[in-house]
Design a protein around this motif. Structure first.
Motif, PDB file in Angstrom:
ATOM      1  N   ASN A 137      48.549  29.526  45.433  1.00 55.64           N
ATOM      2  CA  ASN A 137      49.282  30.619  44.796  1.00 55.64           C
ATOM      3  C   ASN A 137      49.560  31.731  45.797  1.00 55.64           C
ATOM      4  O   ASN A 137      48.649  32.415  46.254  1.00 55.64           O
ATOM      5  CB  ASN A 137      48.511  31.153  43.588  1.00 55.64           C
ATOM      6  CG  ASN A 137      48.406  30.120  42.479  1.00 55.64           C
ATOM      7  OD1 ASN A 137      47.512  29.288  42.482  1.00 55.64           O
ATOM      8  ND2 ASN A 137      49.335  30.150  41.545  1.00 55.64           N
ATOM      9  N   THR A 138      50.831  31.885  46.134  1.00 56.60           N
ATOM     10  CA  THR A 138      51.222  32.799  47.203  1.00 56.60           C
ATOM     11  C   THR A 138      50.922  34.256  46.882  1.00 56.60           C
ATOM     12  O   THR A 138      50.812  35.081  47.801  1.00 56.60           O
ATOM     13  CB  THR A 138      52.724  32.668  47.493  1.00 56.60           C
ATOM     14  OG1 THR A 138      53.460  32.897  46.272  1.00 56.60           O
ATOM     15  CG2 THR A 138      53.048  31.275  47.994  1.00 56.60           C
ATOM     16  N   SER A 145      39.745  38.322  47.101  1.00 59.06           N
ATOM     17  CA  SER A 145      39.588  39.372  46.095  1.00 59.06           C
ATOM     18  C   SER A 145      40.538  39.164  44.921  1.00 59.06           C
ATOM     19  O   SER A 145      40.237  39.542  43.789  1.00 59.06           O
ATOM     20  CB  SER A 145      39.826  40.752  46.715  1.00 59.06           C
ATOM     21  OG  SER A 145      41.169  40.886  47.157  1.00 59.06           O
ATOM     22  N   GLY A 146      41.670  38.538  45.164  1.00 64.16           N
ATOM     23  CA  GLY A 146      42.606  38.236  44.085  1.00 64.16           C
ATOM     24  C   GLY A 146      42.460  36.827  43.563  1.00 64.16           C
ATOM     25  O   GLY A 146      42.648  36.565  42.373  1.00 64.16           O
ATOM     26  N   ALA A 147      42.089  35.891  44.445  1.00 67.47           N
ATOM     27  CA  ALA A 147      42.015  34.478  44.053  1.00 67.47           C
ATOM     28  C   ALA A 147      40.768  34.143  43.244  1.00 67.47           C
ATOM     29  O   ALA A 147      40.778  33.237  42.423  1.00 67.47           O
ATOM     30  CB  ALA A 147      42.071  33.599  45.302  1.00 67.47           C
ATOM     31  N   CYS A 182      41.120  34.775  33.898  1.00 68.46           N
ATOM     32  CA  CYS A 182      41.354  36.015  34.636  1.00 68.46           C
ATOM     33  C   CYS A 182      40.475  36.059  35.880  1.00 68.46           C
ATOM     34  O   CYS A 182      39.616  35.189  36.088  1.00 68.46           O
ATOM     35  CB  CYS A 182      41.102  37.229  33.739  1.00 68.46           C
ATOM     36  SG  CYS A 182      39.384  37.451  33.235  1.00 68.46           S
ATOM     37  N   SER A 183      40.679  37.048  36.702  1.00 68.47           N
ATOM     38  CA  SER A 183      39.945  37.131  37.969  1.00 68.47           C
ATOM     39  C   SER A 183      38.538  37.666  37.774  1.00 68.47           C
ATOM     40  O   SER A 183      38.210  38.263  36.739  1.00 68.47           O
ATOM     41  CB  SER A 183      40.694  38.022  38.951  1.00 68.47           C
ATOM     42  OG  SER A 183      40.612  39.381  38.547  1.00 68.47           O
ATOM     43  N   GLU A 184      37.714  37.461  38.777  1.00 69.19           N
ATOM     44  CA  GLU A 184      36.359  37.997  38.767  1.00 69.19           C
ATOM     45  C   GLU A 184      36.384  39.519  38.664  1.00 69.19           C
ATOM     46  O   GLU A 184      35.562  40.121  37.975  1.00 69.19           O
ATOM     47  CB  GLU A 184      35.618  37.559  40.034  1.00 69.19           C
ATOM     48  CG  GLU A 184      34.258  38.188  40.248  1.00 69.19           C
ATOM     49  CD  GLU A 184      33.207  37.748  39.234  1.00 69.19           C
ATOM     50  OE1 GLU A 184      32.174  38.445  39.136  1.00 69.19           O
ATOM     51  OE2 GLU A 184      33.418  36.730  38.533  1.00 69.19           O
ATOM     52  N   ARG A 209      47.633  32.694  34.322  1.00 70.31           N
ATOM     53  CA  ARG A 209      46.959  31.964  35.395  1.00 70.31           C
ATOM     54  C   ARG A 209      46.354  30.659  34.880  1.00 70.31           C
ATOM     55  O   ARG A 209      45.201  30.343  35.161  1.00 70.31           O
ATOM     56  CB  ARG A 209      45.895  32.863  36.020  1.00 70.31           C
ATOM     57  CG  ARG A 209      46.493  34.069  36.725  1.00 70.31           C
ATOM     58  CD  ARG A 209      45.533  35.239  36.793  1.00 70.31           C
ATOM     59  NE  ARG A 209      46.175  36.380  37.465  1.00 70.31           N
ATOM     60  CZ  ARG A 209      46.895  37.300  36.852  1.00 70.31           C
ATOM     61  NH1 ARG A 209      47.121  37.198  35.551  1.00 70.31           N
ATOM     62  NH2 ARG A 209      47.429  38.302  37.508  1.00 70.31           N
ATOM     63  N   LYS A 210      47.135  29.930  34.118  1.00 74.20           N
ATOM     64  CA  LYS A 210      46.696  28.619  33.644  1.00 74.20           C
ATOM     65  C   LYS A 210      46.776  27.613  34.783  1.00 74.20           C
ATOM     66  O   LYS A 210      47.624  27.724  35.658  1.00 74.20           O
ATOM     67  CB  LYS A 210      47.573  28.150  32.479  1.00 74.20           C
ATOM     68  CG  LYS A 210      47.473  29.017  31.229  1.00 74.20           C
ATOM     69  CD  LYS A 210      48.413  28.522  30.141  1.00 74.20           C
ATOM     70  CE  LYS A 210      48.343  29.409  28.914  1.00 74.20           C
ATOM     71  NZ  LYS A 210      49.270  28.966  27.848  1.00 74.20           N
TER      72      LYS A 210
END
Length: 322
Positions: A137-138, A145-147, A182-184, A209-210
């Motif tokens: 995911n670009t 931190s985003g992934a 969702c993200s951490e 973010r499926k």
């Protein structure tokens, strides 16, 4: 009269010294035994009395025997279904390329599940899904931190009881396929906070973010696991914890044999291998202070012998960049 008194005093002093020496030796021995016991219990936070440190609910044999594994041949034949994003000739050529002698995927920071039975949330939701997003995911631009995905988002919804209860990996896979994750940073993991359910905002973030789905992998096939790692899939795996796994602390955290009865179940994530050593690299969720900086290793032979009883890969969704 004085000489007998002197002899008696010397004798009393000698006996007192011997008693103190014996007492000190005994106390030292007891202290060392206690230290050894504590080290054994606390090594890697594996307390034999704390089954919550694991968290895989026992999977019925009927379910395990019913799983249809996706072989590399089947994966290639259905590549348009699995990976519609792989369209260039170079990408298609990589599907049949010989696997490398060594492969290590990038990994997110090692997490710590604490006392919760949340290993499925960590092995599937955090490690495997985070790696899939980081690589595909670009929007993340190779930034953890985003992934990094939220283990709490997954575990809190699929747990089978209290915070020490386990869950099933297929439930985790289906949840992030259908709901997303969702993200951490958006839903941080708090040990003991398993009853907190995602808010409407967190579910909205997750919905963008499926994953693209998931498929089962033969957990006893060294060749298949190596193939999928070469295709940049982290392989989430689950297993029965027994004495042989406890004892890896005595073998530089290399799991090379199987023995002992089942003490619980655990889920982790295979992230690499090396033909020179004949070892797979596995990310755990017991903190970076455990094992080799939070990782352990499994021999190829132990894979073939059935160290793991469940394995699966997350199909990335490159378009999920909202």
């Amino acid at each position: 009269m004085k000489k007998p008194q002197i002899k008696f005093s010397i004798r009393k002093i000698a006996l007192l010294f011997l008693a103190l020496l014996a007492f000190y030796s005994c106390e030292k021995g007891n202290d060392q035994q206690e230290i050894d016991t504590q080290e054994k219990l606390m090594d890697g936070h594996v307390n034999l009395l704390d089954k919550g440190r694991y968290g895989l609910a026992q999977m019925p044999d009927t379910y395990l025997k019913s799983i249809q594994f996706t072989s590399p041949e089947e994966y290639r034949s259905k590549i348009a279904q699995f990976r519609p994003d792989l369209t260039t000739s170079a990408q298609k050529m990589s599907l049949t390329a010989k696997v490398a002698a060594v492969k290590n995927l990038p990994t997110p920071p090692v997490g710590d599940q604490g006392s919760e039975g949340s290993c499925v949330g960590w092995g599937v939701g955090y490690a495997a899904h985070s790696i899939a997003r980081y690589l595909n995911n670009t929007i993340h631009q190779s930034n953890w931190s985003g992934a990094s995905r939220s283990a709490a988002y997954v575990y809190n919804q699929i747990k089978l009881g209290n915070c020490g209860a386990g869950s099933y990996p297929n439930d985790a896979m289906n949840l992030i396929k259908n709901q997303g994750e969702c993200s951490e940073a958006q839903m941080p993991y708090i040990a003991g906070g398993c009853n907190t359910q995602p808010s409407s905002q967190q579910k909205t973030w997750a919905a963008g973010r499926k994953t693209g789905g998931w498929f089962s992998v033969n957990p006893k096939s060294v060749a298949d696991i190596k193939y999928y790692l070469n295709q940049n899939y982290a392989v989430a795996v689950c297993f029965d914890v027994n004495q042989s796994f406890y004892d890896i602390r005595n073998n530089n955290h290399v799991w090379s044999s199987l023995y002992g009865s089942r003490q619980g179940g655990h889920c982790v994530c295979i992230v690499g291998y090396d033909d020179a050593t004949g070892l797979f690299k596995v990310q755990n969720s017991w903190g970076a202070g455990w094992g080799r900086s939070g990782f352990f290793y499994v021999t190829y032979a132990n894979i073939t012998n059935g160290a793991f009883n469940w394995a699966g890969c997350i199909v990335p969704n490159p378009s999920a960049n909202s």
